[in-house]
Design a protein around this motif. Structure first.
Motif, PDB file in Angstrom:
ATOM      1  N   PRO A  40       0.812  -1.285  -0.082  1.00  0.00           N
ATOM      2  CA  PRO A  40      -0.085   0.105   0.018  1.00  0.00           C
ATOM      3  C   PRO A  40       0.750   1.338   0.048  1.00  0.00           C
ATOM      4  O   PRO A  40       1.791   1.296   0.546  1.00  0.00           O
ATOM      5  N   VAL A  41       0.207   2.238  -0.617  1.00  0.00           N
ATOM      6  CA  VAL A  41       1.033   3.662  -0.680  1.00  0.00           C
ATOM      7  C   VAL A  41       0.258   4.506   0.222  1.00  0.00           C
ATOM      8  O   VAL A  41      -0.809   4.484   0.461  1.00  0.00           O
ATOM      9  N   PRO A  42       1.236   5.029   1.285  1.00  0.00           N
ATOM     10  CA  PRO A  42       0.749   5.848   2.243  1.00  0.00           C
ATOM     11  C   PRO A  42       0.265   7.069   1.908  1.00  0.00           C
ATOM     12  O   PRO A  42       0.571   7.542   1.053  1.00  0.00           O
ATOM     13  N   ASN A  43      -0.436   7.924   2.739  1.00  0.00           N
ATOM     14  CA  ASN A  43      -0.954   9.184   2.853  1.00  0.00           C
ATOM     15  C   ASN A  43      -2.036   9.537   1.715  1.00  0.00           C
ATOM     16  O   ASN A  43      -1.910  10.506   0.931  1.00  0.00           O
ATOM     17  N   VAL A  44      -2.607   8.416   0.984  1.00  0.00           N
ATOM     18  CA  VAL A  44      -3.520   8.665  -0.138  1.00  0.00           C
ATOM     19  C   VAL A  44      -4.696   9.407   0.522  1.00  0.00           C
ATOM     20  O   VAL A  44      -5.364   9.270   1.313  1.00  0.00           O
ATOM     21  N   GLU A  45      -5.168  10.528  -0.505  1.00  0.00           N
ATOM     22  CA  GLU A  45      -6.265  11.593   0.148  1.00  0.00           C
ATOM     23  C   GLU A  45      -7.340  11.349  -0.840  1.00  0.00           C
ATOM     24  O   GLU A  45      -7.240  11.206  -2.006  1.00  0.00           O
ATOM     25  N   LEU A  46      -8.706  11.500  -0.122  1.00  0.00           N
ATOM     26  CA  LEU A  46      -9.877  11.649  -1.018  1.00  0.00           C
ATOM     27  C   LEU A  46     -10.561  12.757  -0.552  1.00  0.00           C
ATOM     28  O   LEU A  46     -10.980  12.864   0.787  1.00  0.00           O
ATOM     29  N   ARG A  47     -11.055  13.533  -1.163  1.00  0.00           N
ATOM     30  CA  ARG A  47     -11.808  15.087  -0.921  1.00  0.00           C
ATOM     31  C   ARG A  47     -12.850  14.965  -1.872  1.00  0.00           C
ATOM     32  O   ARG A  47     -12.837  14.715  -3.217  1.00  0.00           O
ATOM     33  N   GLU A  48     -14.177  15.503  -1.428  1.00  0.00           N
ATOM     34  CA  GLU A  48     -15.317  15.452  -2.218  1.00  0.00           C
ATOM     35  C   GLU A  48     -15.369  16.788  -2.644  1.00  0.00           C
ATOM     36  O   GLU A  48     -14.815  17.817  -2.133  1.00  0.00           O
TER      37      GLU A  48
END
Length: 125
Positions: A40-48
């Motif tokens: 897994p790649v760390p610090n993945v972000e999801l924003r609406e």
């Protein structure tokens, strides 16, 4: 088949960005995993993004994952474990002589074509 569609928007300052849309479920929160060499790649972000009715996916590329050759990052739907997309970084002098780099790119393009063909078949039924 996953209901999510991923569209790359840009790669800027070491962060890959894409837009996730879902035609089937309004206000659904996507669950996404990004991997590199099955890790897994760390610090993945999801924003609406309510204005464009999508989710913005931001994948900071870790410095320790950048190396000679082709480094492929795979973006998966965590619920179905289906591939939503991928991106590759290519570098190094050996790259121009390495047929494996071409094969990796061809595989990624074939995966994109398969997804587009399946989506086309579903839409025309």
């Amino acid at each position: 088949m996953t209901a999510w569609t991923l569209t790359k928007t840009r790669l800027f300052e070491g962060v890959w960005e894409g837009a996730l849309t879902n035609e089937g479920a309004e206000l659904a929160v996507p669950e996404v995993i990004v991997t590199h060499l099955q890790e897994p790649v760390p610090n993945v972000e999801l924003r609406e993004n309510k204005e464009e009715e999508c989710w913005v996916l931001r994948v900071p590329i870790p410095v320790d994952r950048i190396a000679d050759g082709v480094q492929t990052f795979v973006i998966l739907d965590a619920g179905t474990e289906e591939t939503l997309g991928s991106f590759a970084l290519m570098s190094g002098d050996a790259l121009s002589y390495d047929i494996r780099a071409e094969v990796t790119l061809l595989r990624d393009e074939l995966d994109m074509l398969k997804r587009a063909f399946r989506r086309h078949c579903l839409e025309t039924m």
